[in-house]
Enzyme design. Structure first.
Site, PDB file in Angstrom:
ATOM      1  N   TYR A   1      -6.680   5.384   1.795  1.00  0.00           N
ATOM      2  CA  TYR A   1      -5.837   5.495   2.288  1.00  0.00           C
ATOM      3  C   TYR A   1      -4.771   6.923   2.845  1.00  0.00           C
ATOM      4  O   TYR A   1      -4.985   7.517   3.551  1.00  0.00           O
ATOM      5  CB  TYR A   1      -4.558   4.203   2.649  1.00  0.00           C
ATOM      6  CG  TYR A   1      -4.895   2.688   3.074  1.00  0.00           C
ATOM      7  CD1 TYR A   1      -6.185   2.078   3.043  1.00  0.00           C
ATOM      8  CD2 TYR A   1      -3.903   1.939   3.927  1.00  0.00           C
ATOM      9  CE1 TYR A   1      -7.046   1.819   3.285  1.00  0.00           C
ATOM     10  CE2 TYR A   1      -4.550   0.980   4.235  1.00  0.00           C
ATOM     11  CZ  TYR A   1      -6.070   0.358   3.585  1.00  0.00           C
ATOM     12  OH  TYR A   1      -6.848  -0.965   4.524  1.00  0.00           O
TER      13      TYR A   1
ATOM     14  N   SER B   1      -5.295   5.754  -7.105  1.00  0.00           N
ATOM     15  CA  SER B   1      -5.890   4.989  -7.659  1.00  0.00           C
ATOM     16  C   SER B   1      -7.024   4.929  -8.107  1.00  0.00           C
ATOM     17  O   SER B   1      -7.884   4.588  -7.452  1.00  0.00           O
ATOM     18  CB  SER B   1      -4.952   3.940  -7.976  1.00  0.00           C
ATOM     19  OG  SER B   1      -3.156   4.426  -7.641  1.00  0.00           O
TER      20      SER B   1
ATOM     21  N   GLU C   1      -2.226  -8.087  -0.046  1.00  0.00           N
ATOM     22  CA  GLU C   1      -1.787  -7.155  -1.691  1.00  0.00           C
ATOM     23  C   GLU C   1      -0.906  -8.404  -2.100  1.00  0.00           C
ATOM     24  O   GLU C   1       0.255  -9.115  -0.784  1.00  0.00           O
ATOM     25  CB  GLU C   1      -0.850  -6.542  -1.077  1.00  0.00           C
ATOM     26  CG  GLU C   1      -1.360  -4.687  -2.294  1.00  0.00           C
ATOM     27  CD  GLU C   1      -1.278  -3.246  -1.709  1.00  0.00           C
ATOM     28  OE1 GLU C   1      -0.807  -2.659  -2.214  1.00  0.00           O
ATOM     29  OE2 GLU C   1      -0.443  -2.929  -0.017  1.00  0.00           O
TER      30      GLU C   1
ATOM     31  N   SER D   1       6.932   2.260   0.081  1.00  0.00           N
ATOM     32  CA  SER D   1       8.274   2.152   0.166  1.00  0.00           C
ATOM     33  C   SER D   1       9.535   1.544  -0.194  1.00  0.00           C
ATOM     34  O   SER D   1       9.176   0.405   1.092  1.00  0.00           O
ATOM     35  CB  SER D   1       8.877   3.466   0.122  1.00  0.00           C
ATOM     36  OG  SER D   1       8.903   4.171   1.579  1.00  0.00           O
TER      37      SER D   1
END
Ligand code: FAD
Length: 396
Positions: free
Chosen positions: A133, A166, A249, A375
């Site tokens: 992303y 990741s 998620e 965030s």
């Protein structure tokens, strides 16, 4: 809200606990506690082996429907599985992105052919995934994605750069948000593509992190290719799929995560008792405060789940997901700070060349908790605009 577990659920808890006790032995015994926050590189191959062992015994993708190879567990049973998993100290699994994000997305948006091609390999932990992303200019502002893909005969050709990806260095495939309509802007004209990592047009460059590890990477696509039918959802309508994926998620694994947090807190308390800092009333007060806040998080997560189970909403609805993320991320970061306060001067020294202990890694890696997965500032914006209905912030 009734928080008592049914006899069936209690029997299921005993089954999971017994199975883990029985199997976290022999070659897997030493894996307990490995692979936690900031320690993704720890015993990676062995943890992959453990993940496949779980799969071979039907403990993979436990919340997926059985027709897609899952175990079809109820929401409460999934919670029980994650709690017992964390309680046992079993190592962090390596298949998180496939199992919890891409799999549910393919079940919701994929074609039968895509489901047949990819889901069994996710369940069996044969193919690992990473999430393409973020880009240098598209993090919080994901709609600014600049990676492009164009159709060339029977294939998409992908050019661009992703960042903070990741596990790309361990993954076989990447789900990539790319702009497929030239001249399109923001969330229009994007597509959700499945791209094999191991090919000439993909260059994965690990980024060294504060913790000394390289959990995430830059990923460069230069003429990378993927089959025309490996677009999930309609071409140009990838925003819907990309946002759908983010909705998966966390969810039920939250309570398991909190059991993991409790184990970490217990570890900090044990360190305080051992090195004498437990005698400091300020330290004791901070430890007690952390314990209380963790309990509040647990009850809040249970409340969200019981609402979902009762069919009165989703466990992430009404801002619960944003509130949960805000609270756990700050709590965990503060735990890292508390661990350093408890460690005292020992927290400031490392064995050469740079061998951090688990508490130092926790302290450093937990700085990232308030950034990834949206965030703190973005969670607050979501709560302000979508839940409280406050005026939208000005956007350029
Ligand atoms: C450990 C880790 C793992 C990650 N793994 C992945 C991965 O696997 N795949 C992937 O695609 N991405 C991954 N990311 C990237 C992550 O999603 C982004 O870091 C995150 O979305 C923030 O984007 P950014 O880093 O570009 O920061 P920016 O978006 O540039 O933000 C910088 C700062 O500005 C603030 N800010 C930005 N916009 C606003 C606004 N509108 N209002 C108020 N404040 C604002 C932010 O809160 C932040 O403090 C990972 C990040 C980390 C730290």
């Amino acid at each position: 809200m009734d928080l008592t577990y049914s006899p069936e659920d209690q029997a299921f808890r005993a089954e999971v606990r017994d199975w883990l006790e029985e199997h976290l032995t022999g070659e897997f015994a030493d894996l307990r506690g490995l692979g936690g926050s900031g320690r993704e590189d720890e015993a990676y191959a062995e943890r992959l082996g453990w993940n496949r062992h779980l799969a071979a015994h039907g403990w993979s993708c436990v919340g997926w429907p059985t027709e897609h190879g899952g175990r079809g567990l109820s929401l409460w049973q999934q919670v029980i599985f994650h709690e017992e998993y964390a309680r046992s100290g079993a190592p962090t699994r390596v298949n998180h992105l496939g199992e919890e994000l891409l799999g549910p997305t393919l079940i919701a948006f994929g074609t039968p052919e895509q489901q047949e091609r990819f889901l069994p390999r996710i369940v069996a932990v044969e193919e690992l995934w990473c999430q393409g992303y973020s880009e240098p200019g598209a993090g919080s502002d994901l709609a600014n994605v600049q990676t492009k893909a164009r159709l060339d005969g029977e294939e998409w050709v992908v050019d661009g750069q992703k960042v903070w990806t990741s596990n790309a260095h361990e993954a076989d495939w990447c789900f990539v948000v790319a702009r497929t309509e030239p001249g399109s802007e923001r969330h229009r004209g994007l597509s959700f593509l499945l791209v094999r990592i191991d090919q000439d047009g993909v260059d994965v460059r690990p980024i060294e992190q504060l913790t000394g590890g390289s959990e995430f990477n830059e990923v460069f696509f230069s003429g990378a290719r993927t089959s025309a039918d490996l677009v999930v959802g309609e071409p140009g309508d990838g925003w819907k799929v990309a946002m759908g994926l983010l909705g998966f998620e966390r969810g039920v694994s939250t309570l398991g995560q909190q059991v993991g947090f409790a184990r970490e807190l217990d570890g900090v308390v044990a360190m305080a008792r051992e090195n004498g800092s437990f005698d400091d009333p300020v330290i004791r007060d901070r430890l007690a405060q952390a314990k209380v806040e963790l309990e509040v998080m647990r009850v809040n997560a249970l409340r969200g789940l019981s609402v979902a189970v009762a069919g009165e909403g989703s466990s992430s609805g009404g801002g619960a997901a944003s509130i949960g993320k805000l609270v756990w991320a700050s709590w965990h970061r503060q735990l890292g700070e508390l661990a350093m306060a408890v460690a005292g001067p020992d927290g400031l020294t490392v064995e050469p060349p740079y061998a951090l202990d688990p508490w130092q890694r926790l302290f450093l890696f937990s700085r990232a908790d308030t950034i990834y997965g949206g965030s703190d500032e973005i969670q607050r914006n979501i709560l302000a605009e979508r839940v409280l209905g406050l005026p939208k912030e000005p956007r350029g």
